[in-house]
Motif scaffolding. Structure first.
Motif, PDB file in Angstrom:
ATOM      1  N   GLU A 149      -7.938   4.773  -3.382  1.00 16.67           N
ATOM      2  CA  GLU A 149      -7.994   5.386  -4.709  1.00 16.67           C
ATOM      3  C   GLU A 149      -9.158   6.360  -4.798  1.00 16.67           C
ATOM      4  OE1 GLU A 149      -8.229   1.937  -7.119  1.00 16.67           O
ATOM      5  OE2 GLU A 149      -6.047   1.624  -7.217  1.00 16.67           O
ATOM      6  N   LEU A 205       0.792  -1.221   0.000  1.00 16.29           N
ATOM      7  CA  LEU A 205       0.000   0.000   0.000  1.00 16.29           C
ATOM      8  C   LEU A 205       0.830   1.281   0.000  1.00 16.29           C
ATOM      9  CD1 LEU A 205      -2.648  -1.225   2.569  1.00 16.29           C
ATOM     10  CD2 LEU A 205      -3.159  -0.585   0.212  1.00 16.29           C
ATOM     11  N   ARG A 207      -7.052  -0.608  -0.980  1.00 18.57           N
ATOM     12  CA  ARG A 207      -6.560   0.110  -2.156  1.00 18.57           C
ATOM     13  C   ARG A 207      -7.718   0.803  -2.885  1.00 18.57           C
ATOM     14  NH1 ARG A 207      -1.401  -0.383  -3.928  1.00 18.57           N
ATOM     15  NH2 ARG A 207      -2.055   0.460  -5.949  1.00 18.57           N
ATOM     16  N   LEU A 217       0.373   3.965  -2.603  1.00 14.65           N
ATOM     17  CA  LEU A 217      -0.914   4.632  -2.713  1.00 14.65           C
ATOM     18  C   LEU A 217      -1.247   5.451  -1.467  1.00 14.65           C
ATOM     19  CD1 LEU A 217      -3.370   4.888  -4.601  1.00 14.65           C
ATOM     20  CD2 LEU A 217      -4.345   2.879  -3.466  1.00 14.65           C
TER      21      LEU A 217
END
Length: 527
Positions: free
Chosen positions: A485, A402, A481, A405
């Motif tokens: 996002e 992760l 995720r 991100l």
């Protein structure tokens, strides 16, 4: 059929998106298939009825209550047994639990509780033991406590252990009281306890409760204790340093031995918060690092459930310098080969003891002791080592999956230990960690620990534990995720999440400051 919920405390369920997942005809009950809408007990029953058949009591009949007889109705609703059982069963289905899925709370080690532990804890000789039984009738229970004490001492490299504290914070207080007793015994009236920024929040609270003045020690850029700042603050007024290792940033304090050495050289003691022992059990012995006292949360490292149907358990291991000051009572195998419960100090083999007193009326929580010892014996030394290795492996897998991100402020500081720490930097619009957490609920997960530790803005602390498989980790990572996002893209629909939970988002400020803790019947409704 369930009665409609008319209390008005549940926000209306609106369509979540354009896919029509919540569209369709309204139901009479308010239910959505197996997602059952559950009214309050006061909406289901009435206070003027009872769920059982009782004979009429003749006027003037005597009773055994004396002056304690009730003089007016207590206002509780009357329900039948099926109604009561169904109510609480339906509510239980709306709880998230470790038996349903991954529980990512950081620094809480919400690991699987093996059913073997529960079976052993329910054995009559353990489940039915009473603290007021004659000691001669509980020899087996005392053997279990003493055996567990032996393992805790061996695993930590310490000299003694106090088994009576009922929880981690209770154990912290026990350790600080041992330190105070040791200082008083040498006529040293120190007033200050130093607590690093990366320590658990209970540490400063415990020191303050024990009467010490608490001062902070800053963290360095790597998220660890600033050793130079600590050295600069040490002096004759410092009683102890309370340090969490591995710390709340999920990092091992690499300077731990150096920290202990400088604190001891200044005449102080080192208290280690052992809540994160799960990450180093079988790998590192805190006693070898110079620790003088450390509590161990049995529910974290050794799989006893949080609470366990009663008090928890937070044993405190003690160095040779502090062991004589541990609380009463304690177990010991005496020269006759029998484990005794020692209730008094300064007698016979225990004349060296200078106990500061008692932490509790009795010894401890038998259910926790049996569960923890079962877990230890099931794993053995090699298995406990693997526990730590797998816990660290799982946390690092999440961190590295992760970090591209989500902000991972200490990802470059080396491997994390039991937990991965993320921040909210890069979120679009005015989205926050809270919005991400609420969206994660819609993905079927309880959110991670949020906004702690304070050294990271919008902190998200994720601890997978060693009991999760790669498949379950992959699913969780995919879900996290996805919501990350959305957060980075500024998806404003996250401000209204969760959409699919039994309850929509509350006004959390209002709920905290003006909670509605009692049910009030709406005007015009029947009683």
């Amino acid at each position: 059929m369930n009665a409609p919920n008319t209390s008005g405390w549940k926000p209306e369920m609106t369509p979540a998106d354009e896919d029509g997942l919540h569209s369709g005809p309204a139901t009479v009950t308010g239910n959505r298939a197996l997602m059952l809408e559950e009214p309050l007990l006061f909406e289901r029953g009435h206070a003027d009825v009872t769920g059982v058949d009782l004979p009429e009591v003749p006027e003037g009949a005597s009773n055994r209550l004396g002056g304690f007889a009730r003089t007016e109705p207590i206002g509780l609703v009357g329900l039948t047994e099926p109604e009561t059982v169904r109510h609480y069963t339906r509510l239980s289905r709306q709880n998230y639990a470790i038996d349903l899925g991954l529980f990512p709370l950081g620094s809480c080690t919400m690991k699987h509780n093996p059913r073997l532990n529960e079976k052993v804890a329910r054995m009559p000789g353990f489940a039915d033991v009473h603290p007021l039984q004659p000691v001669s009738t509980v020899r087996g229970a005392l053997e279990v406590i003493n055996e567990l004490a032996h393992w805790l001492i061996e695993l930590t490299g310490m000299h003694g252990v106090a088994m009576s504290p009922k929880a981690g914070a209770h154990g912290e207080l026990c350790g600080i009281l041992c330190i105070r007793a040791a200082l008083e015994a040498r006529g040293d009236a120190r007033e200050v306890v130093l607590v690093p920024e990366s320590a658990h929040g209970t540490n400063p609270a415990t020191a303050a409760f024990a009467g010490y003045r608490v001062e902070d020690i800053p963290a360095n850029a790597d998220g660890r204790v600033d050793l130079a700042a600590l050295k600069a603050r040490l002096g004759p007024d410092v009683a102890a340093v309370m340090i969490t290792n591995p710390n709340t940033c999920g990092l091992f304090e690499r300077d731990m031995k150096a920290i202990s050495d400088v604190v001891h050289a200044a005449g102080g003691f080192v208290y280690c918060d052992g809540a994160n022992f799960n990450a180093i059990v079988g790998k590192v012995r805190p006693g070898d690092l110079g620790v003088d006292a450390m509590h161990i949360n049995l529910h974290k490292t050794f799989s006893t459930p949080h609470g366990g149907g009663g008090p928890g358990s937070g044993p405190v291991v003690l160095s040779e310098a502090l062991a004589p000051f541990g609380p009463l009572p304690f177990t010991a195998r005496t020269e006759d080969g029998v484990v005794h419960l020692v209730e008094e100090e300064n007698a016979g083999e225990f004349e060296h003891m200078q106990a500061f007193g008692r932490m509790t009326a009795f010894h401890g929580q038998m259910g926790m002791f049996t569960r923890a010892l079962t877990y230890i014996l099931s794993h053995g030394a090699d298995g406990l080592k693997q526990v730590a290795e797998d816990a660290v492996l799982n946390a690092n897998y999440i961190l590295r999956s992760l970090e591209d991100l989500l902000e991972a402020p200490f990802a470059a500081s080396g491997p994390c230990m039991h937990e991965a720490l993320f921040g909210d930097k890069g979120f679009g619009g005015d989205l926050s960690t809270l919005d991400l957490a609420k969206a994660l609920i819609d993905e079927g997960y309880h959110p991670m620990t949020m906004y702690f530790p304070l050294v990271v803005h919008g902190a998200m602390l994720v601890e997978p534990t060693e009991t999760e498989s790669k498949a379950s980790l992959d699913q969780f990572i995919a879900a996290l995720r996805h919501v990350a996002e959305r957060a980075r893209a500024g998806d404003q629909s996250m401000k209204q999440a969760p959409y699919y939970a039994p309850r929509r988002r509350l006004d959390e400020t209002l709920a905290a400051r003006k909670p509605r803790l009692t049910w009030e019947e709406a005007e015009g409704e029947a009683s």
